[in-house]
Design a protein around this motif. Sequence first.
Motif, PDB file in Angstrom:
ATOM      1  N   UNK A   8       0.831  -1.196   0.000  1.00 47.14           N
ATOM      2  CA  UNK A   8       0.000   0.000   0.000  1.00 47.14           C
ATOM      3  C   UNK A   8       0.866   1.247   0.000  1.00 47.14           C
ATOM      4  N   UNK A   9       0.190   2.396  -0.206  1.00 45.90           N
ATOM      5  CA  UNK A   9       0.956   3.641  -0.189  1.00 45.90           C
ATOM      6  C   UNK A   9       1.521   3.926   1.200  1.00 45.90           C
ATOM      7  N   UNK A  55      -5.023   7.390  -5.248  1.00 45.48           N
ATOM      8  CA  UNK A  55      -4.045   6.748  -4.365  1.00 45.48           C
ATOM      9  C   UNK A  55      -2.700   7.462  -4.460  1.00 45.48           C
ATOM     10  N   UNK A  56      -2.315   7.851  -5.670  1.00 40.69           N
ATOM     11  CA  UNK A  56      -1.079   8.622  -5.846  1.00 40.69           C
ATOM     12  C   UNK A  56      -1.176   9.967  -5.138  1.00 40.69           C
ATOM     13  N   UNK A  61       0.325  13.510  -0.594  1.00 43.47           N
ATOM     14  CA  UNK A  61      -0.180  14.275   0.539  1.00 43.47           C
ATOM     15  C   UNK A  61       0.429  13.797   1.852  1.00 43.47           C
ATOM     16  N   UNK A  62       0.530  12.487   2.026  1.00 41.64           N
ATOM     17  CA  UNK A  62       1.112  11.952   3.253  1.00 41.64           C
ATOM     18  C   UNK A  62       2.597  12.290   3.373  1.00 41.64           C
ATOM     19  N   UNK A  67       6.682  15.603   6.084  1.00 45.31           N
ATOM     20  CA  UNK A  67       7.764  16.591   6.032  1.00 45.31           C
ATOM     21  C   UNK A  67       7.400  17.903   6.710  1.00 45.31           C
ATOM     22  N   UNK A  68       6.201  17.981   7.273  1.00 44.07           N
ATOM     23  CA  UNK A  68       5.816  19.170   8.014  1.00 44.07           C
ATOM     24  C   UNK A  68       5.388  20.344   7.154  1.00 44.07           C
TER      25      UNK A  68
END
Length: 315
Positions: A8-9, A55-56, A61-62, A67-68
């Motif tokens: 998964x991502x 999903x990409x 986004x995550x 990375x703040x």
Amino acid sequence: MTFSHLFSWTTALLLFISTTAVFGQASKAILKQHIYYLASDEMRGRETGSAEVEQAAQYIQEAFKKYGLQPKGTEGYRQDFTAKITRVPVNDSLRNAANIIGFLDNGAAKTIVIGAHYDHLGHGKIGGSRDTLHIGEIHNGADDNASGVAGLLELARHYSQNEVQEPFNMLFIAFGAEELGLLGSKHFTNNPTIPLNQIHWMLNMDMIGRYQTDNGLAIIGHGTSPAFVEIFDGVTSNIKFYTSKDGNGGSDQTSFYKKNIPVLFFHTGGHPDYHMASDDPDKIDYKALQSIVDLEIKVIDRSMSVAEMPFQWTN
């Protein structure tokens, strides 16, 4: 190239986040992990409107969140818009799409925009495929443009974790629906989430994974500001590169160029796998890609010594 469906991502994120990297230079291992994930068969070519392109978007986004980076879309990191397929007739020509936008706030008056598009052609049925014998097969888009997204994420990692407060803010944008006509970047520049007059300049990456020694790396848009002459003076790299004046055409920097914003477009050129089902991760030159991102860091750092970036129209 295929991954297990269990990959998964979130699993992919944990892998690249845990990879040791030296700040001050790009990580070849992390770049490779990004591309092998985004251009895996499970991503089914990241067609606009598909579950896989969403999903990409979540993956990007995550990473921004990890990375703040501050959310700078219209709803969190997202800037949603409607994209329309016009090249070929399809029953669902209107598709949901999104730009994913993260902001590194250094408290500065001006912002450098760094961008790359994350969509591709899916199975080649939405137009744009050059692979007429393989329409219906997955077009993985490793070079176009998982390579650019990998560069985008590496630059976000570097500047968010280098323990330096630069004299400019940075806005990182993963554009949606580029393959349908630069729709994501057009939407952003017509509906900016920061004032356009606060943008210092814009760097775009599209197809930076297939370096060819004979041709070298093209850096397009050198003529869009006279300041680029000073910025590039003395810049060296272990790869061959050349500059080209015009900033118009070919990719998402065009949308910024048309708003009178200086741009640079990094591009390693066309190849036989362009918009074909054969644009796969094992064909990427990861060592050269690392060098390209390192060169971009040099150029960005040099640009921070220039207070003004007057736009210069070039045709």
